[in-house]
Design an enzyme around this catalytic site. Structure first.
Site, PDB file in Angstrom:
ATOM      1  N   ARG A 114       0.888  -1.214  -0.080  1.00 15.33           N
ATOM      2  CA  ARG A 114       0.153  -0.023   0.046  1.00 15.33           C
ATOM      3  C   ARG A 114       0.960   1.382  -0.014  1.00 15.33           C
ATOM      4  O   ARG A 114       1.676   1.655   0.836  1.00 15.33           O
ATOM      5  CB  ARG A 114      -0.874   0.032   1.299  1.00 15.33           C
ATOM      6  CG  ARG A 114      -1.762   1.407   1.300  1.00 15.33           C
ATOM      7  CD  ARG A 114      -2.776   1.290   2.471  1.00 15.33           C
ATOM      8  NE  ARG A 114      -3.872   0.453   1.819  1.00 15.33           N
ATOM      9  CZ  ARG A 114      -5.005   0.557   2.216  1.00 15.33           C
ATOM     10  NH1 ARG A 114      -5.308   1.265   3.345  1.00 15.33           N
ATOM     11  NH2 ARG A 114      -6.319  -0.237   2.054  1.00 15.33           N
ATOM     12  N   HIS A 141      -7.479   0.576  -6.495  1.00 15.06           N
ATOM     13  CA  HIS A 141      -7.603  -0.203  -5.462  1.00 15.06           C
ATOM     14  C   HIS A 141      -8.401  -1.530  -5.857  1.00 15.06           C
ATOM     15  O   HIS A 141      -9.651  -1.793  -5.305  1.00 15.06           O
ATOM     16  CB  HIS A 141      -8.558   0.394  -4.215  1.00 15.06           C
ATOM     17  CG  HIS A 141      -8.401   0.081  -2.701  1.00 15.06           C
ATOM     18  ND1 HIS A 141      -7.519  -1.270  -2.616  1.00 15.06           N
ATOM     19  CD2 HIS A 141      -9.230   0.174  -1.756  1.00 15.06           C
ATOM     20  CE1 HIS A 141      -7.747  -1.239  -1.180  1.00 15.06           C
ATOM     21  NE2 HIS A 141      -8.512  -0.427  -0.819  1.00 15.06           N
ATOM     22  N   GLN A 144     -10.045  -4.190  -3.622  1.00 18.58           N
ATOM     23  CA  GLN A 144     -11.489  -3.684  -3.095  1.00 18.58           C
ATOM     24  C   GLN A 144     -12.465  -3.877  -3.995  1.00 18.58           C
ATOM     25  O   GLN A 144     -13.434  -4.410  -3.828  1.00 18.58           O
ATOM     26  CB  GLN A 144     -11.361  -2.105  -2.665  1.00 18.58           C
ATOM     27  CG  GLN A 144     -12.509  -1.534  -2.353  1.00 18.58           C
ATOM     28  CD  GLN A 144     -12.971  -1.842  -0.933  1.00 18.58           C
ATOM     29  OE1 GLN A 144     -12.392  -1.668   0.069  1.00 18.58           O
ATOM     30  NE2 GLN A 144     -14.072  -2.340  -0.743  1.00 18.58           N
ATOM     31  N   ASP A 235     -17.456   7.185  -1.502  1.00 18.10           N
ATOM     32  CA  ASP A 235     -15.976   6.801  -0.653  1.00 18.10           C
ATOM     33  C   ASP A 235     -15.731   8.206  -0.218  1.00 18.10           C
ATOM     34  O   ASP A 235     -16.445   9.180  -0.603  1.00 18.10           O
ATOM     35  CB  ASP A 235     -14.890   6.556  -1.834  1.00 18.10           C
ATOM     36  CG  ASP A 235     -13.534   6.235  -1.053  1.00 18.10           C
ATOM     37  OD1 ASP A 235     -13.490   6.066   0.243  1.00 18.10           O
ATOM     38  OD2 ASP A 235     -12.618   6.148  -1.892  1.00 18.10           O
ATOM     39  N   CYS A 275     -16.562   1.527   0.563  1.00 18.26           N
ATOM     40  CA  CYS A 275     -15.248   0.861   0.975  1.00 18.26           C
ATOM     41  C   CYS A 275     -14.804   1.015   2.506  1.00 18.26           C
ATOM     42  O   CYS A 275     -14.060   0.012   2.964  1.00 18.26           O
ATOM     43  CB  CYS A 275     -14.329   1.278   0.009  1.00 18.26           C
ATOM     44  SG  CYS A 275     -13.737   3.072   0.195  1.00 18.26           S
ATOM     45  N   ARG A 303     -13.802  -8.731   1.664  1.00 17.59           N
ATOM     46  CA  ARG A 303     -12.330  -8.255   1.492  1.00 17.59           C
ATOM     47  C   ARG A 303     -11.648  -9.677   1.886  1.00 17.59           C
ATOM     48  O   ARG A 303     -10.733 -10.162   1.084  1.00 17.59           O
ATOM     49  CB  ARG A 303     -11.782  -7.296   2.321  1.00 17.59           C
ATOM     50  CG  ARG A 303     -12.403  -5.863   2.152  1.00 17.59           C
ATOM     51  CD  ARG A 303     -12.208  -5.520   0.640  1.00 17.59           C
ATOM     52  NE  ARG A 303     -10.667  -5.377   0.326  1.00 17.59           N
ATOM     53  CZ  ARG A 303      -9.825  -4.279   0.918  1.00 17.59           C
ATOM     54  NH1 ARG A 303     -10.120  -3.277   1.493  1.00 17.59           N
ATOM     55  NH2 ARG A 303      -8.627  -4.333   0.622  1.00 17.59           N
TER      56      ARG A 303
HETATM   57  N1  NVA Z   1     -10.025   6.720  -1.199  1.00 15.29           N
HETATM   58  C1  NVA Z   1      -9.628   6.101  -0.005  1.00 15.29           C
HETATM   59  C2  NVA Z   1     -10.020   4.588  -0.029  1.00 15.29           C
HETATM   60  C3  NVA Z   1      -9.376   4.130   1.636  1.00 15.29           C
HETATM   61  C4  NVA Z   1      -9.947   2.680   1.390  1.00 15.29           C
HETATM   62  C5  NVA Z   1      -8.148   6.395   0.082  1.00 15.29           C
HETATM   63  O1  NVA Z   1      -7.512   6.121  -0.706  1.00 15.29           O
HETATM   64  O2  NVA Z   1      -8.004   6.836   1.352  1.00 15.29           O
HETATM   65  N1   CP Z   2     -11.228  -0.210   2.414  1.00 13.45           N
HETATM   66  C1   CP Z   2      -9.964  -0.332   3.034  1.00 13.45           C
HETATM   67  O1   CP Z   2      -9.239  -0.360   1.931  1.00 13.45           O
HETATM   68  O2   CP Z   2     -10.025  -0.016   4.232  1.00 13.45           O
HETATM   69  P1   CP Z   2      -8.720   0.024   4.830  1.00 13.45           P
HETATM   70  O3   CP Z   2      -8.193   1.664   4.580  1.00 13.45           O
HETATM   71  O4   CP Z   2      -8.818   0.237   6.411  1.00 13.45           O
HETATM   72  O5   CP Z   2      -7.766  -0.672   4.605  1.00 13.45           O
END
Ligand code: NVA
Ligand code: CP
Length: 318
Positions: A114, A141, A144, A235, A275, A303
């Site tokens: 990540r 993502h 997801q 989101d 998400c 997930r």
């Molecule tokens: N769009 C959000 C998704 C988190 C799971 C982010 O990138 O923070």
């Molecule tokens: N939806 C998701 O990726 O959640 P986290 O940021 O908690 O991993």
């Protein structure tokens, strides 16, 4: 325990040892097979033992669902996870990515990463000799999106021809939904404020992948976006790394909250997806999260099942 159907095992054997950096890295058949396997795993009809394989997690951003679901998935597959948070490795002190990736490939069997830039993930995949999984970047993502369409399948059975409306920022989550939806024949409508649309190159890529199977529509009108949709998804307005833009984004996204009024324009049986994490009262109302139409917590649980299927396939455990 039943075996994986021959077709599914054979289709998934093609992704053994491969990277999963984008939703576009899988074909329609591979996604369908992964969701099929995830369903068997969730129902307890299939057990897979990978025999003590090791997943390395390199997370430079916060995570609850992705981190824990990968850890639990690996445990259920008989393997284990090592936490390679850059704060506790030499990565945080500037060790080169190309060295780190090659060294970790000698210890681990698969990496889930990540980070911010998609290019960093591509660089890891280039230097690592083991599969690399996108656990979220600024661009995509994809894990997801697999769980999202799996959740739609649980709700509707066949999802071909259904319409998913995504309301909000044309961000990483939106990008993976557009691509994955195109591959699965799900129409995706994005309702975002002017200036916050998904990247044109991702929309073009998805339209090509759709091959007329599905439409991808963009609008700046949230009501038009949800009209008649069978699933409504949102989101956060400010993703990780965009905290400084929070105030400006809050103003730009007025009218894009998924609340009861907006939902009155969707299909009367529309399911609600997010998400998570959610900013209750901003992009989604409390009432909508808690409503009987919300599948948000099933979606979070899923997930685990889809990533278990993904790990099993990438590690050749079928
Ligand atoms: N769009 C959000 C998704 C988190 C799971 C982010 O990138 O923070
Ligand atoms: N939806 C998701 O990726 O959640 P986290 O940021 O908690 O991993």
């Amino acid at each position: 325990m039943s075996e994986t159907p021959l077709g599914v095992a054979s289709i998934l054997s093609c992704i053994k040892g491969r990277d999963f950096l984008s939703s576009a890295d899988l074909t329609s058949d591979q996604i369908i097979s992964l969701l099929d396997l995830a369903s068997q795993l969730k129902k307890g009809n299939r057990r897979i033992d990978l025999g003590n394989r090791v997943l390395g997690l390199i997370f430079t951003k916060a995570s609850t669902r992705t981190r824990v679901s990968f850890q639990v998935a690996m445990t259920r597959l008989g393997g284990q996870t090592v936490d390679l948070n850059p704060q506790v490795t030499q990565l945080g002190r500037g060790e080169a990515l190309e060295d780190t990736a090659r060294v970790l490939s000698r210890f681990c069997d698969v990496l889930a990463i990540r980070t911010y830039a998609q290019q960093e993930l591509v660089d890891y995949a280039h230097w690592a000799s083991i599969p690399v999984i996108n656990a979220l970047t600024d661009l995509e993502h994809p894990c997801q999106a697999l769980a999202d369409f799996f959740t739609m399948q649980e709700a509707f059975g066949d999802i071909t021809g259904k319409t998913l409306a995504y309301i909000g920022d044309g961000n990483n989550v939106a990008h993976s939904l557009i691509i994955c939806g195109a591959l699965l024949g799900v129409n995706v409508r994005i309702g975002s404020p002017n200036g916050f649309e998904p990247l044109p190159r991702i929309v073009d890529q998805a339209r090509q992948l759709a091959c007329e199977r599905a439409s991808i529509e963009l609008t700046n009108d949230p009501v038009e976006a949800v009209q008649g949709a069978q699933a409504v998804y949102t989101d956060v307005w400010s993703s990780m790394g965009q905290e400084a833009e929070q105030f400006q984004r809050e103003k730009a996204f007025q009218g894009f909250c998924v609340n009861e009024e907006l939902l009155s324009h969707a299909d009367s049986e529309a399911i609600i997806l997010h998400c998570l994490p959610a900013h209750r009262g901003e992009e989604i109302s409390d009432g909508v999260i808690e409503s009987s139409f919300s599948r948000i917590f099933d979606q979070a649980e899923n997930r685990l099942h889809v990533q278990q299927a993904l790990l099993a396939a990438l590690l050749g455990g079928l």
